[in-house]
Design a protein around this motif. Sequence first.
Motif, PDB file in Angstrom:
ATOM      1  N   GLY A 178       0.813  -1.220   0.000  1.00  0.00           N
ATOM      2  CA  GLY A 178       0.000   0.000   0.000  1.00  0.00           C
ATOM      3  C   GLY A 178       0.842   1.264   0.000  1.00  0.00           C
ATOM      4  N   ARG A 179       0.202   2.368  -0.345  1.00  0.00           N
ATOM      5  CA  ARG A 179       0.878   3.662  -0.273  1.00  0.00           C
ATOM      6  C   ARG A 179       1.249   3.934   1.182  1.00  0.00           C
ATOM      7  N   VAL A 180       2.339   4.710   1.384  1.00  0.00           N
ATOM      8  CA  VAL A 180       2.865   4.856   2.746  1.00  0.00           C
ATOM      9  C   VAL A 180       2.703   6.294   3.254  1.00  0.00           C
ATOM     10  N   ALA A 181       2.116   6.400   4.430  1.00  0.00           N
ATOM     11  CA  ALA A 181       1.973   7.718   5.051  1.00  0.00           C
ATOM     12  C   ALA A 181       2.542   7.712   6.465  1.00  0.00           C
ATOM     13  N   VAL A 182       3.248   8.790   6.787  1.00  0.00           N
ATOM     14  CA  VAL A 182       3.665   9.022   8.171  1.00  0.00           C
ATOM     15  C   VAL A 182       2.762  10.126   8.708  1.00  0.00           C
ATOM     16  N   ALA A 183       2.321   9.980   9.961  1.00  0.00           N
ATOM     17  CA  ALA A 183       1.413  10.982  10.533  1.00  0.00           C
ATOM     18  C   ALA A 183       1.917  11.394  11.910  1.00  0.00           C
ATOM     19  N   LEU A 208      -8.563   5.776   8.978  1.00  0.00           N
ATOM     20  CA  LEU A 208      -9.379   5.796   7.753  1.00  0.00           C
ATOM     21  C   LEU A 208      -8.513   5.546   6.513  1.00  0.00           C
ATOM     22  N   LEU A 209      -7.257   5.994   6.565  1.00  0.00           N
ATOM     23  CA  LEU A 209      -6.344   5.685   5.446  1.00  0.00           C
ATOM     24  C   LEU A 209      -6.098   4.176   5.378  1.00  0.00           C
ATOM     25  N   GLU A 210      -5.914   3.540   6.533  1.00  0.00           N
ATOM     26  CA  GLU A 210      -5.685   2.082   6.538  1.00  0.00           C
ATOM     27  C   GLU A 210      -6.904   1.347   5.975  1.00  0.00           C
ATOM     28  N   LEU A 211      -8.085   1.858   6.278  1.00  0.00           N
ATOM     29  CA  LEU A 211      -9.294   1.232   5.707  1.00  0.00           C
ATOM     30  C   LEU A 211      -9.256   1.259   4.180  1.00  0.00           C
ATOM     31  N   GLU A 212      -8.508   2.235   3.640  1.00  0.00           N
ATOM     32  CA  GLU A 212      -8.391   2.343   2.176  1.00  0.00           C
ATOM     33  C   GLU A 212      -7.132   1.660   1.662  1.00  0.00           C
ATOM     34  N   GLY A 213      -6.477   0.907   2.516  1.00  0.00           N
ATOM     35  CA  GLY A 213      -5.329   0.118   2.057  1.00  0.00           C
ATOM     36  C   GLY A 213      -3.966   0.735   2.307  1.00  0.00           C
ATOM     37  N   TRP A 214      -3.913   1.965   2.790  1.00  0.00           N
ATOM     38  CA  TRP A 214      -2.610   2.603   3.023  1.00  0.00           C
ATOM     39  C   TRP A 214      -1.866   1.901   4.162  1.00  0.00           C
ATOM     40  N   ARG A 215      -0.522   1.981   4.121  1.00  0.00           N
ATOM     41  CA  ARG A 215       0.281   1.580   5.287  1.00  0.00           C
ATOM     42  C   ARG A 215       0.627   2.864   6.019  1.00  0.00           C
ATOM     43  N   THR A 216       0.276   2.949   7.304  1.00  0.00           N
ATOM     44  CA  THR A 216       0.521   4.217   7.995  1.00  0.00           C
ATOM     45  C   THR A 216       1.430   4.040   9.205  1.00  0.00           C
ATOM     46  N   PHE A 217       2.155   5.101   9.496  1.00  0.00           N
ATOM     47  CA  PHE A 217       3.010   5.133  10.686  1.00  0.00           C
ATOM     48  C   PHE A 217       2.577   6.340  11.499  1.00  0.00           C
ATOM     49  N   TYR A 218       1.759   6.033  12.496  1.00  0.00           N
ATOM     50  CA  TYR A 218       1.144   7.079  13.307  1.00  0.00           C
ATOM     51  C   TYR A 218       2.031   7.330  14.533  1.00  0.00           C
ATOM     52  N   LEU A 219       2.589   8.541  14.629  1.00  0.00           N
ATOM     53  CA  LEU A 219       3.558   8.818  15.704  1.00  0.00           C
ATOM     54  C   LEU A 219       2.920   9.471  16.922  1.00  0.00           C
ATOM     55  N   GLY A 220       1.671   9.910  16.799  1.00  0.00           N
ATOM     56  CA  GLY A 220       0.972  10.476  17.958  1.00  0.00           C
ATOM     57  C   GLY A 220       1.380  11.897  18.286  1.00  0.00           C
ATOM     58  N   ALA A 221       1.203  12.235  19.578  1.00  0.00           N
ATOM     59  CA  ALA A 221       1.371  13.626  20.026  1.00  0.00           C
ATOM     60  C   ALA A 221       2.846  14.034  20.111  1.00  0.00           C
ATOM     61  N   ASN A 222       3.070  15.357  20.062  1.00  0.00           N
ATOM     62  CA  ASN A 222       4.346  15.961  20.484  1.00  0.00           C
ATOM     63  C   ASN A 222       5.592  15.279  19.894  1.00  0.00           C
ATOM     64  N   THR A 223       5.676  15.235  18.575  1.00  0.00           N
ATOM     65  CA  THR A 223       6.798  14.516  17.951  1.00  0.00           C
ATOM     66  C   THR A 223       7.923  15.492  17.580  1.00  0.00           C
ATOM     67  N   PRO A 224       9.153  15.231  18.021  1.00  0.00           N
ATOM     68  CA  PRO A 224      10.258  16.127  17.660  1.00  0.00           C
ATOM     69  C   PRO A 224      10.480  16.128  16.145  1.00  0.00           C
ATOM     70  N   SER A 225      10.770  17.326  15.608  1.00  0.00           N
ATOM     71  CA  SER A 225      10.879  17.490  14.148  1.00  0.00           C
ATOM     72  C   SER A 225      11.836  16.483  13.502  1.00  0.00           C
TER      73      SER A 225
END
Length: 366
Positions: A241-246, A264-281
């Motif tokens: 699947g297409r890859v998204a970092v969030a 919702l992206l995963e429901l559409e087949g995407w591979r996601t990497f969800y990092l959550g709150a307060n992520t250093p740049s």
Amino acid sequence: MGTTEIEDQGVRVMKTLEQQIADTIYTSISQLSNEIVSIQQPKWADISPKYGMNQAKHSDYGRHDLCQLAEALTASNPPQYARYIVWLRAMLRSHQVPDFFVELNLETEQAALGRVLPPESHPIISHYMQSARDALKEEDKFNLSFLKDTGAHTELAKKYLKVLLAGERGEASQLITRAIESGVSIQDIYLRVLAPCLYEVGRLWQTGRITVAHEHFFSAATQFIMSELYPLIHKHVAQKGRVAVAACVAGELHEIGLRMITDLLELEGWRTFYLGANTPSLSVVEIVREKKAQLLALSICLPTSGPALRELISIVREQPGDGVRIIIGGYAISVDPVYAASFGADGLAVNAGEAVAMMNSLVKGE
Ligand code: B12
């Protein structure tokens, strides 16, 4: 408004006077907030204990205020600051603080800025303060519930709100499970039940009807219930699947909206990497490279996270490579198209439904 070429971190850039004022506010923010607090404190003396206000808290609020003004200036957007002041009045009213203190706030802020900024800036600050005063002449809309019209699911949303505000996490979980079993989609649960309930919880907190503890319980329980749905989501992820970092930018704690987007992206087949709150740049940059992400979804809820978002966008754009597409969203972006546009992202969306449609069109699958 005219622009001037100035040196910013060793680079020559064109900046409007509003942007230069915003820069000065940020560089002098401690001095300014101390000054504002020292003028305001004696006048707050009778009210402070009732409001749970002490010197440190007051100073924090001063910084928050200045940051809201600096972000509105950066986007050349007086209504943005005015909206914040209207919100502040509602917050203070819920703590029985008289409206006079909002006016006092504008006055002391203007006076403190007048001492730090060059004379040519004064009319601009006056204009921002005046648009806030004009907005205060109107009554706000914080008496309107977010659950009035959530389509076919209004009753479910009302029940969910009621049982969770009563502290019944198990019952809330069952409500959602039963709704899914009866054919309600995860999209509808997220966008027509959980999201409006969270907005409503914010409104109830802001208007003094529920406590911070109720709000924390509600958002923690909602995340728990979202996790229960995850097995139904994950099975849709495609191996290639297409890859998204969030990520939520540094300092940003509101993570639930972004989490909904990645689900919702995963429901559409995407591979996601969800990092959550307060992520250093820099961690965001590293994982975008490591996962070869095609899309980077960044969320900010408050304009106080604006500087971190701007910094992160510019760091990501400086990286060599194929150029990940940067999409932004979150409450601060949804409520203000002018502010949203000021970040120059590749795309933005006001809710998860629009976000997913836009992401699907920006990054085509195989
Ligand atoms: C829960 C909550 C918190 C929790 C967050 C917990 C968590 N784990 O996420 C905690 C307690 C940490 C918190 C703290 C604060 N909060 Co708060 N919080 C909320 C609340 C009640 C719900 C947030 C939420 O989940 N909303 C539901 C989601 C689904 O909505 P959403 O985030 O907007 O996301 C949607 C879209 O924006 C979009 N989207 C989101 N991200 C992205 C990303 C991309 C790329 C795209 C395309 C789209 C997109 O899709 C989502 C789904 O449609 C809101 C109320 C509200 N109106 O949202 C207040 C609210 C946002 N908080 C507010 C405030 C003031 C604060 C504090 C400053 C309070 C304080 N004095 O400490 C702090 C700031 C903390 C910080 N540094 O970030 C105010 C902001 C007001 C303003 N003037 O801007 C609100 C609006 C409450 C209110 N009505 O006054 N908060």
